[in-house]
Design an enzyme around this catalytic site. Structure first.
Site, PDB file in Angstrom:
ATOM      1  N   GLY A 191     -18.910  27.028 -34.291  1.00 58.09           N
ATOM      2  CA  GLY A 191     -17.875  25.998 -34.491  1.00 58.09           C
ATOM      3  C   GLY A 191     -17.209  25.511 -33.226  1.00 58.09           C
ATOM      4  O   GLY A 191     -17.821  24.834 -32.404  1.00 58.09           O
ATOM      5  N   GLU A 243     -19.174  30.461 -49.922  1.00 58.92           N
ATOM      6  CA  GLU A 243     -19.744  29.520 -50.888  1.00 58.92           C
ATOM      7  C   GLU A 243     -19.876  30.204 -52.248  1.00 58.92           C
ATOM      8  O   GLU A 243     -19.869  31.437 -52.339  1.00 58.92           O
ATOM      9  CB  GLU A 243     -21.163  29.127 -50.444  1.00 58.92           C
ATOM     10  CG  GLU A 243     -21.259  28.562 -49.055  1.00 58.92           C
ATOM     11  CD  GLU A 243     -20.714  27.150 -48.946  1.00 58.92           C
ATOM     12  OE1 GLU A 243     -20.724  26.434 -49.968  1.00 58.92           O
ATOM     13  OE2 GLU A 243     -20.249  26.776 -47.859  1.00 58.92           O
ATOM     14  N   LYS A 274     -28.108  30.408 -36.210  1.00 57.24           N
ATOM     15  CA  LYS A 274     -27.340  30.209 -34.973  1.00 57.24           C
ATOM     16  C   LYS A 274     -27.954  31.011 -33.832  1.00 57.24           C
ATOM     17  O   LYS A 274     -28.033  30.539 -32.690  1.00 57.24           O
ATOM     18  CB  LYS A 274     -25.880  30.610 -35.198  1.00 57.24           C
ATOM     19  CG  LYS A 274     -25.180  29.692 -36.198  1.00 57.24           C
ATOM     20  CD  LYS A 274     -23.874  30.303 -36.661  1.00 57.24           C
ATOM     21  CE  LYS A 274     -23.176  29.403 -37.673  1.00 57.24           C
ATOM     22  NZ  LYS A 274     -22.069  30.095 -38.341  1.00 57.24           N
TER      23      LYS A 274
HETATM   24  N1  NAP Z   1     -17.907  23.371 -42.495  1.00 58.73           N
HETATM   25  C1  NAP Z   1     -17.879  23.975 -41.322  1.00 58.73           C
HETATM   26  O1  NAP Z   1     -16.919  24.654 -40.973  1.00 58.73           O
HETATM   27  C2  NAP Z   1     -19.039  23.812 -40.373  1.00 58.73           C
HETATM   28  C3  NAP Z   1     -18.976  24.442 -39.110  1.00 58.73           C
HETATM   29  C4  NAP Z   1     -20.008  24.264 -38.201  1.00 58.73           C
HETATM   30  C5  NAP Z   1     -21.103  23.480 -38.560  1.00 58.73           C
HETATM   31  N2  NAP Z   1     -21.150  22.917 -39.814  1.00 58.73           N
HETATM   32  C6  NAP Z   1     -22.316  22.094 -40.128  1.00 58.73           C
HETATM   33  O2  NAP Z   1     -21.886  20.746 -40.288  1.00 58.73           O
HETATM   34  C7  NAP Z   1     -22.698  20.072 -41.232  1.00 58.73           C
HETATM   35  C8  NAP Z   1     -21.806  19.486 -42.334  1.00 58.73           C
HETATM   36  O3  NAP Z   1     -21.111  20.542 -42.972  1.00 58.73           O
HETATM   37  P1  NAP Z   1     -19.866  20.275 -43.940  1.00 58.73           P
HETATM   38  O4  NAP Z   1     -19.228  21.603 -44.158  1.00 58.73           O
HETATM   39  O5  NAP Z   1     -19.023  19.151 -43.455  1.00 58.73           O
HETATM   40  O6  NAP Z   1     -20.620  19.850 -45.283  1.00 58.73           O
HETATM   41  P2  NAP Z   1     -20.009  19.151 -46.577  1.00 58.73           P
HETATM   42  O7  NAP Z   1     -18.538  19.296 -46.626  1.00 58.73           O
HETATM   43  O8  NAP Z   1     -20.810  19.618 -47.743  1.00 58.73           O
HETATM   44  O9  NAP Z   1     -20.326  17.596 -46.329  1.00 58.73           O
HETATM   45  C9  NAP Z   1     -21.607  17.079 -46.368  1.00 58.73           C
HETATM   46  C10 NAP Z   1     -21.534  15.571 -46.372  1.00 58.73           C
HETATM   47  O10 NAP Z   1     -22.850  15.050 -46.378  1.00 58.73           O
HETATM   48  C11 NAP Z   1     -22.955  14.049 -47.365  1.00 58.73           C
HETATM   49  N3  NAP Z   1     -24.312  14.020 -47.914  1.00 58.73           N
HETATM   50  C12 NAP Z   1     -24.963  14.988 -48.582  1.00 58.73           C
HETATM   51  N4  NAP Z   1     -26.198  14.579 -48.923  1.00 58.73           N
HETATM   52  C13 NAP Z   1     -26.299  13.313 -48.469  1.00 58.73           C
HETATM   53  C14 NAP Z   1     -27.309  12.339 -48.532  1.00 58.73           C
HETATM   54  N5  NAP Z   1     -28.473  12.595 -49.180  1.00 58.73           N
HETATM   55  N6  NAP Z   1     -27.088  11.145 -47.954  1.00 58.73           N
HETATM   56  C15 NAP Z   1     -25.928  10.880 -47.326  1.00 58.73           C
HETATM   57  N7  NAP Z   1     -24.913  11.753 -47.247  1.00 58.73           N
HETATM   58  C16 NAP Z   1     -25.111  12.964 -47.800  1.00 58.73           C
HETATM   59  C17 NAP Z   1     -21.955  14.424 -48.447  1.00 58.73           C
HETATM   60  O11 NAP Z   1     -21.615  13.269 -49.169  1.00 58.73           O
HETATM   61  P3  NAP Z   1     -20.530  13.261 -50.377  1.00 58.73           P
HETATM   62  O12 NAP Z   1     -19.236  13.645 -49.729  1.00 58.73           O
HETATM   63  O13 NAP Z   1     -20.512  11.875 -50.858  1.00 58.73           O
HETATM   64  O14 NAP Z   1     -21.007  14.273 -51.357  1.00 58.73           O
HETATM   65  C18 NAP Z   1     -20.812  14.992 -47.595  1.00 58.73           C
HETATM   66  O15 NAP Z   1     -19.952  13.954 -47.209  1.00 58.73           O
HETATM   67  C19 NAP Z   1     -23.708  21.123 -41.720  1.00 58.73           C
HETATM   68  O16 NAP Z   1     -24.872  21.037 -40.944  1.00 58.73           O
HETATM   69  C20 NAP Z   1     -23.000  22.438 -41.430  1.00 58.73           C
HETATM   70  O17 NAP Z   1     -23.912  23.514 -41.228  1.00 58.73           O
HETATM   71  C21 NAP Z   1     -20.153  23.058 -40.707  1.00 58.73           C
END
Ligand code: NAP
Length: 434
Positions: free
Chosen positions: A136, A192, A207
């Site tokens: 992160g 999750e 990672k």
């Molecule tokens: N969360 C963390 O703390 C964190 C930390 C480090 C890295 N990451 C990485 O960051 C990335 C995003 O994580 P996140 O936690 O933000 O995920 P998230 O909250 O589930 O958000 C995913 C987003 O992608 C969109 N999406 C899903 N399928 C899609 C598609 N087919 N076409 C277009 N948009 C689509 C979703 O749309 P809708 O909103 O409309 O459903 C949502 O806005 C991942 O790779 C994760 O591993 C996350």
């Protein structure tokens, strides 16, 4: 000041909205540091009607992330959807193929396709930046790629999953079971609904695969990682470890040996008082051992909207400044093929928990079987009988070994089990003395 840098952001979830928050709240210093205005001109997500706390009415909206990646009205594609496959993969490839730099937080994508994407970015002369993909808000990618570029790195390891660290910390501090703390972590949104990806060690492995490639200049190889999660860790293990001077952490560890690279993810005993042992709760820590710099540790928030957005924006600012670095620290053509160390290469101490049948000569037999494999014991904790009512009582018997080859340890434990000295299969946890 030159014209603005136009971002197309695909994915408006936790990280995507965090990035929008940061751009909104720190617009001025970001512009100053970047040397140009950074503006979001287009976005993509699945559900256009979802409330996200931001106004998208003046931005171009795409339902299709690949179409956004190709859009000529953006300069940089920011992929915050997640997942190793499409649409994230197709969209990142489309952006790179159309000559656009990419910023992504997607460790799964990089762990599976990192080397190929790095080659594509380089062929197109654009950047592939992924600071947010590991730990992160901790700037470990930049540290390895740039700050430590003069070193030969021999080892990189760390606590890379906040959910596991939260669970292990709570178990230790509050004396609660794995299942109980996991339930709480889910209720708080740290874990999750399907926690297997985190607690099974797979997130840490993704990672680690990225860190290994950067640290040693080799192709990313997720398949070579031995993965063990924290599901089997008991309160008893945590208490025993504590009595013996250790804490239990889920570590990702990568070591460069003469014979090849060793990558493993597993619960680990780390000495109390060491910086890694003191990294508690949802925090992450990464330790790098470089030949000239020595040991270095970075600790911080490994997830969450704002820490992760901090890393995404640092990558964007780099692109705005015209800082282009090879994705994995060396030109993609110079990334060496991954060579796996033979399994016997791992040498270290072990914590072993045995449920010994409580009968005369059992302890002596165990000591002999260990000695046969040249394993010497550092300390022993033997508890009284636990199950007094059972006809064949068992006595928990905990030992810590001096450094020994893992193959020898496994051979000794197999023999102990085969010879019928234990009521349950022996359990072992590796020790990192740090
Ligand atoms: N969360 C963390 O703390 C964190 C930390 C480090 C890295 N990451 C990485 O960051 C990335 C995003 O994580 P996140 O936690 O933000 O995920 P998230 O909250 O589930 O958000 C995913 C987003 O992608 C969109 N999406 C899903 N399928 C899609 C598609 N087919 N076409 C277009 N948009 C689509 C979703 O749309 P809708 O909103 O409309 O459903 C949502 O806005 C991942 O790779 C994760 O591993 C996350």
């Amino acid at each position: 000041m030159s014209k603005s840098l136009r971002l197309g952001i695909a994915g408006l979830g936790t990280v995507g909205t965090g990035v929008l928050d940061l751009l909104q709240s720190h617009a001025k210093p970001i512009t100053t540091r970047a040397g140009k205005k950074i503006e979001v001109t287009a976005v993509a997500a699945r559900n256009r009607g979802k409330k996200r706390g931001h106004d998208f009415s003046k931005l171009a909206w795409f339902d299709d992330a690949v179409a956004l990646a190709r859009s000529p009205d953006t300069d940089v594609f920011v992929e915050l959807i997640g997942g190793e496959g499409d649409p994230a993969k197709a969209a990142v490839e489309a952006a790179l193929n159309s000559g656009k730099s990419v910023v992504t937080a997607n460790k799964a994508l990089l762990a599976h396709h990192g080397a190929a994407l790095a080659r594509l970015a380089e062929a197109k002369g654009v950047a592939l930046n992924f600071e947010a993909s590991v730990a992160g808000g901790i700037p470990i990618i930049k540290t390895l790629r740039e700050g430590l570029a003069g070193n030969r790195v021999g080892k990189v390891f760390g606590i890379l999953n906040g959910t596991c660290n939260y669970i292990l910390t709570k178990m230790a501090n509050e004396g609660r079971s794995f299942a109980d703390v996991l339930k709480e972590a889910q209720a708080l949104g740290y874990a999750e609904a399907d926690p297997e990806f985190d607690v099974g060690g797979f997130d840490t492995a993704h990672k680690l695969a990225v860190l290994t490639a950067l640290a040693f200049g080799v192709e990313v190889n997720l398949k070579a990682i031995d993965i063990e999660g924290i599901e089997a860790i008991t309160l008893g293990d945590i208490r025993n470890a504590s009595e013996l001077g250790y804490k239990i952490k889920l570590l990702g560890v990568a070591v460069a040996h003469e014979e090849g690279i060793e990558q493993r993810v597993h619960p680990t005993l780390v000495p109390k008082g060491s910086p890694v042992a003191d990294t508690d709760g949802v925090f992450n820590a990464v330790v790098v051992k470089g030949d000239f710099v020595g040991d270095l540790m970075l600790e911080g928030r490994g997830a969450g909207a704002h820490p992760t957005a901090s890393a995404v924006i640092a990558d964007v600012i780099d692109i705005a400044r015209g800082n282009f670095r090879p994705a994995f620290g060396v030109p993609a053509s110079e990334l060496r093929p991954y060579r796996e160390a033979p399994k016997k290469a791992h040498e270290g101490g072990f914590y072993v928990a045995l449920e010994l049948h409580d009968r005369p000569g059992a302890v002596a037999a165990i000591a002999r079987l260990l000695a046969d494999q040249k394993i010497s014991i550092e300390s022993i904790v033997q508890r009284g009988k636990l199950e007094k009512d059972t006809p064949r009582a068992v006595a928990p018997f905990i030992l810590i070994t001096h450094d020994t080859l893992e193959t020898a340890m496994r051979a000794a434990l197999a023999r102990i089990e085969k010879d019928g000295h234990v009521a349950q299969p022996p359990r072992m946890i590796r020790i990192e003395r740090l």
